[in-house]
Each structure stands twice: as structure tokens, then as C-alpha cells.
Design a protein around this motif. Sequence first.
Motif, PDB file in Angstrom:
ATOM      1  N   HIS A  24       0.867  -1.182   0.000  1.00  0.00           N
ATOM      2  CA  HIS A  24       0.000   0.000   0.000  1.00  0.00           C
ATOM      3  C   HIS A  24       0.897   1.224   0.000  1.00  0.00           C
ATOM      4  CE1 HIS A  24      -3.800  -1.876   2.088  1.00  0.00           C
ATOM      5  NE2 HIS A  24      -3.396  -2.583   1.042  1.00  0.00           N
ATOM      6  N   MET A  25       0.656   2.135  -0.890  1.00  0.00           N
ATOM      7  CA  MET A  25       1.396   3.400  -0.915  1.00  0.00           C
ATOM      8  C   MET A  25       2.903   3.159  -0.873  1.00  0.00           C
ATOM      9  SD  MET A  25      -0.915   5.714   1.597  1.00  0.00           S
ATOM     10  CE  MET A  25      -2.675   5.803   1.458  1.00  0.00           C
ATOM     11  N   HIS A  26       3.391   2.260  -1.685  1.00  0.00           N
ATOM     12  CA  HIS A  26       4.818   1.951  -1.881  1.00  0.00           C
ATOM     13  C   HIS A  26       5.448   1.106  -0.777  1.00  0.00           C
ATOM     14  CE1 HIS A  26       4.574   4.864  -5.091  1.00  0.00           C
ATOM     15  NE2 HIS A  26       4.170   5.772  -4.218  1.00  0.00           N
ATOM     16  N   GLY A  27       4.711   0.691   0.231  1.00  0.00           N
ATOM     17  CA  GLY A  27       5.304  -0.080   1.314  1.00  0.00           C
ATOM     18  C   GLY A  27       4.263  -0.886   2.062  1.00  0.00           C
ATOM     19  N   MET A  28       4.550  -1.159   3.342  1.00  0.00           N
ATOM     20  CA  MET A  28       3.628  -1.906   4.186  1.00  0.00           C
ATOM     21  C   MET A  28       2.351  -1.101   4.405  1.00  0.00           C
ATOM     22  SD  MET A  28       6.179  -3.446   7.101  1.00  0.00           S
ATOM     23  CE  MET A  28       4.814  -3.976   8.110  1.00  0.00           C
ATOM     24  N   SER A  29       1.263  -1.803   4.585  1.00  0.00           N
ATOM     25  CA  SER A  29      -0.011  -1.138   4.835  1.00  0.00           C
ATOM     26  C   SER A  29       0.036  -0.434   6.191  1.00  0.00           C
ATOM     27  CB  SER A  29      -1.154  -2.143   4.802  1.00  0.00           C
ATOM     28  OG  SER A  29      -1.085  -2.988   5.929  1.00  0.00           O
ATOM     29  N   SER A  30      -0.855   0.500   6.346  1.00  0.00           N
ATOM     30  CA  SER A  30      -1.044   1.194   7.621  1.00  0.00           C
ATOM     31  C   SER A  30      -2.533   1.156   7.931  1.00  0.00           C
ATOM     32  CB  SER A  30      -0.563   2.648   7.506  1.00  0.00           C
ATOM     33  OG  SER A  30      -1.387   3.360   6.601  1.00  0.00           O
ATOM     34  N   ARG A  76       1.904  -7.061  -4.992  1.00  0.00           N
ATOM     35  CA  ARG A  76       2.055  -5.710  -5.531  1.00  0.00           C
ATOM     36  C   ARG A  76       1.615  -5.672  -6.974  1.00  0.00           C
ATOM     37  NH1 ARG A  76       8.641  -5.657  -5.652  1.00  0.00           N
ATOM     38  NH2 ARG A  76       8.329  -6.362  -3.532  1.00  0.00           N
ATOM     39  N   VAL A  77       1.331  -4.481  -7.452  1.00  0.00           N
ATOM     40  CA  VAL A  77       1.037  -4.304  -8.864  1.00  0.00           C
ATOM     41  C   VAL A  77       2.358  -4.148  -9.610  1.00  0.00           C
ATOM     42  CG1 VAL A  77      -1.263  -3.329  -8.539  1.00  0.00           C
ATOM     43  CG2 VAL A  77       0.707  -1.811  -8.601  1.00  0.00           C
ATOM     44  N   ASP A  78       2.349  -4.491 -10.881  1.00  0.00           N
ATOM     45  CA  ASP A  78       3.557  -4.416 -11.706  1.00  0.00           C
ATOM     46  C   ASP A  78       3.568  -3.079 -12.444  1.00  0.00           C
ATOM     47  OD1 ASP A  78       5.864  -5.025 -13.066  1.00  0.00           O
ATOM     48  OD2 ASP A  78       4.908  -6.404 -14.480  1.00  0.00           O
ATOM     49  N   MET A  79       3.928  -2.037 -11.712  1.00  0.00           N
ATOM     50  CA  MET A  79       3.997  -0.698 -12.283  1.00  0.00           C
ATOM     51  C   MET A  79       5.288  -0.044 -11.814  1.00  0.00           C
ATOM     52  SD  MET A  79       0.013   0.570 -11.705  1.00  0.00           S
ATOM     53  CE  MET A  79       0.576   2.073 -11.034  1.00  0.00           C
ATOM     54  N   ALA A  80       5.825   0.827 -12.632  1.00  0.00           N
ATOM     55  CA  ALA A  80       7.034   1.551 -12.252  1.00  0.00           C
ATOM     56  C   ALA A  80       6.793   2.309 -10.946  1.00  0.00           C
ATOM     57  CB  ALA A  80       7.427   2.518 -13.364  1.00  0.00           C
ATOM     58  N   ARG A  81       7.749   2.232 -10.064  1.00  0.00           N
ATOM     59  CA  ARG A  81       7.737   2.945  -8.781  1.00  0.00           C
ATOM     60  C   ARG A  81       6.546   2.597  -7.887  1.00  0.00           C
ATOM     61  NH1 ARG A  81       9.260   6.939 -12.516  1.00  0.00           N
ATOM     62  NH2 ARG A  81       7.195   7.895 -12.420  1.00  0.00           N
TER      63      ARG A  81
END
Length: 177
Positions: A60-66, A121-126
Amino acid sequence: MHTVIVYESMYGNTREIAEAIAEGVRRADPGAAVDCLAVAEADAEQTRSADLLVVGGPTHMHGMSSGLSRRMAAAAEGRQEGRETAAAEARETAAGPGLRSWFHDLPTTEPGTHAAAFDTRVDMARSGGAAEGIAHRLAHRHFDVVAEPEGFIVEDNDGPLRAGELDRARAWGAGLV
């Protein structure tokens, strides 16, 4: 060998990967005891008895969920028609502890206790990934991280899993043994 797999799952994708990892461990070591537990069900005693602890969660949002990202995901899922089961799982997960808070209660272990980390994760850049943060937290608790953190791909934010990812998860799980 006793393996404990702890996962957080919003839409069922991470749960499916965790179950496939458990299958891989069982195939590689038919005598292994394997517990595959949602984060809300995993307590310190179960992790303390593990020879191998495998931990995974969604990105989530580039890292672990919150707590915030879980609530946002549950709200978004609830607005989609025909996804009642996924929406219910998302609401239940959003109300639970999540991996971040679970790590606060994870006891420090003796060196020599093995661990591994994975994410979906999704396979998208960044797009980032949660597995690196999970591995870091395991190492901080003195677990010996025995594999590079692994990411498994979902086709959209809420899935489905990309074709072949369950087979890849089984192989990855077998390789941990």
C-alpha cells in the motif's frame, strides 16, 4: 521443521500466496508442521515455536499497509459492485491489527531462527513493495532472513493474481526449506 506463515490480506490475493507458500513448504518437507495464519490470529507463542517464520502483506502506498491505507482500501472495495466477499474481507482486515502493529508485539528471537518476507504488488514503475520493510523488521527482531524479499504480482490494485504467481509462490516456499 515447524513453519509459521503470517499474512495480512485485503482482497484475498496475499492469503492465496501465503497458502501456496505453505503448499510449497509441505511438498519440500512432507513431515513439516506448517501453520498459515492471518495476522489477527498470530500470537507470540506461535511465532516463538517456529523454525521458519514467513511474513507477508499487500503493498500500500509503496510499502507496508497502515491503518489509514487499510481503511482506504476497504472503502474503495465497498464501492465496487459484485465484490461483496472481497469487500467483507477488506473490512475485516481494516478493522484488525495489521502487520505494522503486529511487529510491535513480535518478540526478539535468538539468532538462528530463520525468516523470509513476501508481498503482493502491482507491476507498475515505482509501485514499491512491502517485502523489504517486512524483512527489515524481521532482521531488527534478530531473525535470520534466509531469502531475498519476494514480490508476487496482482493485475490490478485488488487483483486477481497474475497467471503463474501461485506456482511461483509454491516454488519459492519449497526453496525456503
